[in-house]
Each structure stands twice: as structure tokens, then as C-alpha cells.
Enzyme design. Structure first.
Site, PDB file in Angstrom:
ATOM      1  N   LEU A 270       8.221   2.152   5.373  1.00 23.54           N
ATOM      2  CA  LEU A 270       9.298   0.931   5.240  1.00 23.54           C
ATOM      3  C   LEU A 270      10.761   1.250   4.513  1.00 23.54           C
ATOM      4  CD1 LEU A 270       7.015  -0.240   6.753  1.00 23.54           C
ATOM      5  CD2 LEU A 270       7.750  -2.384   6.087  1.00 23.54           C
TER       6      LEU A 270
ATOM      7  N   GLY B  28       1.527   4.527   1.799  1.00 26.01           N
ATOM      8  CA  GLY B  28       2.136   4.869   2.816  1.00 26.01           C
ATOM      9  C   GLY B  28       3.076   3.901   3.474  1.00 26.01           C
ATOM     10  N   CYS B  29       2.654   2.672   3.510  1.00 20.53           N
ATOM     11  CA  CYS B  29       3.383   1.546   4.033  1.00 20.53           C
ATOM     12  C   CYS B  29       4.727   1.400   3.303  1.00 20.53           C
ATOM     13  CB  CYS B  29       2.779   0.512   4.187  1.00 20.53           C
ATOM     14  SG  CYS B  29       1.108   0.532   5.151  1.00 20.53           S
ATOM     15  N   SER B  30       4.495   1.357   1.867  1.00 19.17           N
ATOM     16  CA  SER B  30       5.891   1.213   1.040  1.00 19.17           C
ATOM     17  C   SER B  30       6.831   2.166   1.400  1.00 19.17           C
ATOM     18  CB  SER B  30       5.599   1.406  -0.337  1.00 19.17           C
ATOM     19  OG  SER B  30       4.411   0.194  -0.725  1.00 19.17           O
TER      20      SER B  30
ATOM     21  N   SER C 262       0.694  -1.270   0.024  1.00 20.98           N
ATOM     22  CA  SER C 262       0.038   0.191   0.141  1.00 20.98           C
ATOM     23  C   SER C 262       0.943   1.273  -0.018  1.00 20.98           C
ATOM     24  CB  SER C 262      -0.947  -0.044   0.928  1.00 20.98           C
ATOM     25  OG  SER C 262      -0.277   0.037   2.521  1.00 20.98           O
TER      26      SER C 262
END
Lengths: 185, 88
Positions: A73, A68-70, A66
Site C-alpha cells: 500500500l 507485505g501489505c504495509s 502485516s
């Protein structure tokens, strides 16, 4: 035409947005961090208690792949040398399967463990008061657990797409390191 | 005296980072630019008056961020590898 690695790496740029206000408040600073036993992408069980004696950064994030998560991290991966300077371990946790974690971490070159809160689904997120029942995934929540297993920093993003300030996180790790240095003298 | 670089000087690129405080990509690029000690200006498109309009004008009407203006070229949501290639 075959899809390229770059296209896969950039999937998050055109993926549906992940937004919405937080539903949960998370656990407070000062609480003992609940232990968990979750598989990493190699199906090895990882427990929070394995890291007793060093600070641990727990990164609860909604979903692999997704938007934001990409980026969140990727930011932590870029800063791994700084986390190492603080002697901190970083663990990513989401409800994705270990197979999804395996593909995602390889593609996005993530070298810290991604743990699968897959079954019973969301149990670890629930224990940390970060489970979004209506969505079936966790809040974006960040915890710093000290070497005795006590939560020293807790942050639930007010909106799912908001990523907390990494300077704030480093300030907490610096403080823990300073306290340890003083206690060792 | 001219402000133009002499034959043995290299002009530093003018770098502007457009982003928001909550955006991981903005944080990543900011940390990178600091790490390579690049001179840059940051404009938070939510708090700097006129910054969002400025970004939209440069980016076909969209405010996708982070975006980096290097001299007169805008790079919207650039991968770090692209910035490394451009800025070292």
C-alpha cells in the site's frame, strides 16, 4: 517508555511473516466485476458502482499491519499521481474493521480508501474468488475494472507475500486509457 | 588524467539495489530511484548469481531486502524518507 510513531510505522518490519501458497484463483478477465457496498474508515458506504465511468483498481490484501501489505500500500500511495494520470481510482479491501483501517491509514499516510470487508466477513472477497476459508482473510489479489464494470486485469499472488509487478498494472491502465482516447475521437 | 572529481565536480554515489521481483519494497525503491534519475545497479537476489551471498556478506549474514548499498554503506529495508535524505 512511550512508543514512538516511528516504531509503530516500522512494526511491519518485525511482524510475523505472512506467507503460504494461494488457495484461490480469482475471477477471470472479461467477467463483470461484482458490485459491493463496504464501509470506509469514516463509515461511509463505498460501492464499486459509484465509480462507473472510470477505471478502478481493487486491491484485496490479507490484513492491515502485516509485512507485505504495509509495503504494497505504501507503493500505491507513492504512485498515486500516476494512478491519477490514468484517471484510475484505487480501493484497498481487507477484512479489518473500519477502526483498524482508520488507525493504519493515518499512521502510514494512506490517502486512498480502505474498505472493510468485515461483516458479513469476507463477502466481497468471496464474490471475487479470493477468500481463504482456512485463514479468515483474503488472497492478495488485484483487479482492474474498466469504466463499464468489466474486469480487464486479474492477478492472485501465487504466494501471500508476493506483490504483483506495478509495471504490469500500469501497462493495463495505459491500454485502457488509449482505448478510451481512440473511442472518444 | 585522474578519475577523481575536480574541485567543482560532485561524484555520483554508487548505488546498488538488492531485492526480488515480487517484493513491494524493492519496487518502491526502484521506482523512487528512477524518479530521481539516480544511476543504480539492481541485483535480484533470487536470479543474479552470487547476489544473495553478496548481500549476506554485507548484512551480517541476513538477506533482508530490499537493501541499498550507497558507496560502501548498506541500508537494509530503508524507509523512503531515509533514501530521500541520502540521495535527494
Amino acid at each position: 517508555m512511550a512508543v514512538t510513531v516511528q516504531e509503530l510505522q516500522e512494526l511491519h518490519l518485525s511482524a510475523p511473516p505472512m506467507e503460504g501458497p494461494a488457495c484461490m484463483q480469482g475471477l477471470p478477465v472479461g467477467d463483470r466485476a461484482p458490485d459491493f457496498a463496504l464501509p470506509n474508515s469514516a463509515n461511509e458506504t463505498v460501492r464499486l458502482s459509484d465509480f462507473r465511468g472510470q477505471p478502478v483498481v481493487l486491491v484485496f490484501y490479507p490484513l492491515d499491519w502485516s509485512p507485505g501489505c504495509s509495503k504494497q500500500l505504501e507503493l500505491y500511495q507513492f504512485e498515486l499521481p500516476i494512478f491519477a494520470e490514468y484517471g484510475a481510482e484505487i480501493l484497498g479491501i481487507s477484512v479489518d474493521s473500519m477502526y483498524s483501517h482508520g488507525a493504519w491509514e493515518k499512521l502510514r499516510e494512506i490517502s486512498f480508501p480502505l474498505l472493510s470487508d468485515f461483516h458479513p466477513k469476507g463477502d466481497a472477497a468471496r464474490a471475487y474468488q479470493a477468500w481463504r476459508e482456512n485463514d479468515g482473510f483474503s488472497e492478495r489479489a488485484l483487479y482492474v475494472v474498466d469504466r463499464e464494470g468489466i474486469i480487464r486485469y486479474a492477478h492472485v499472488s501465487p504466494y501471500l507475500h508476493h506483490v504483483p509487478d506495478i509495471e504490469e498494472l500500469f501497462a493495463v491502465l495505459a491500454e485502457l486509457q488509449e482505448k478510451r482516447t481512440k473511442s472518444d475521437v | 588524467m585522474s578519475d577523481l572529481p575536480g574541485p567543482h565536480q560532485t561524484a555520483e554515489p554508487v548505488v546498488v539495489l538488492y531485492g526480488t521481483s515480487w517484493c513491494a519494497g524493492t519496487q518502491l525503491i526502484r521506482r523512487y530511484l528512477r524518479r530521481i534519475e539516480a544511476a543504480f545497479t539492481e541485483k535480484d537476489i533470487e536470479t543474479t548469481p552470487g547476489a544473495e551471498e553478496e548481500l549476506r556478506a554485507l548484512n551480517n549474514g541476513t538477506a533482508n531486502h530490499p537493501a541499498v548499498l550507497i558507496d560502501s554503506q548498506l541500508y537494509a529495508e530503508p524507509p523512503l524518507e531515509k533514501l530521500k535524505e541520502l540521495l535527494g
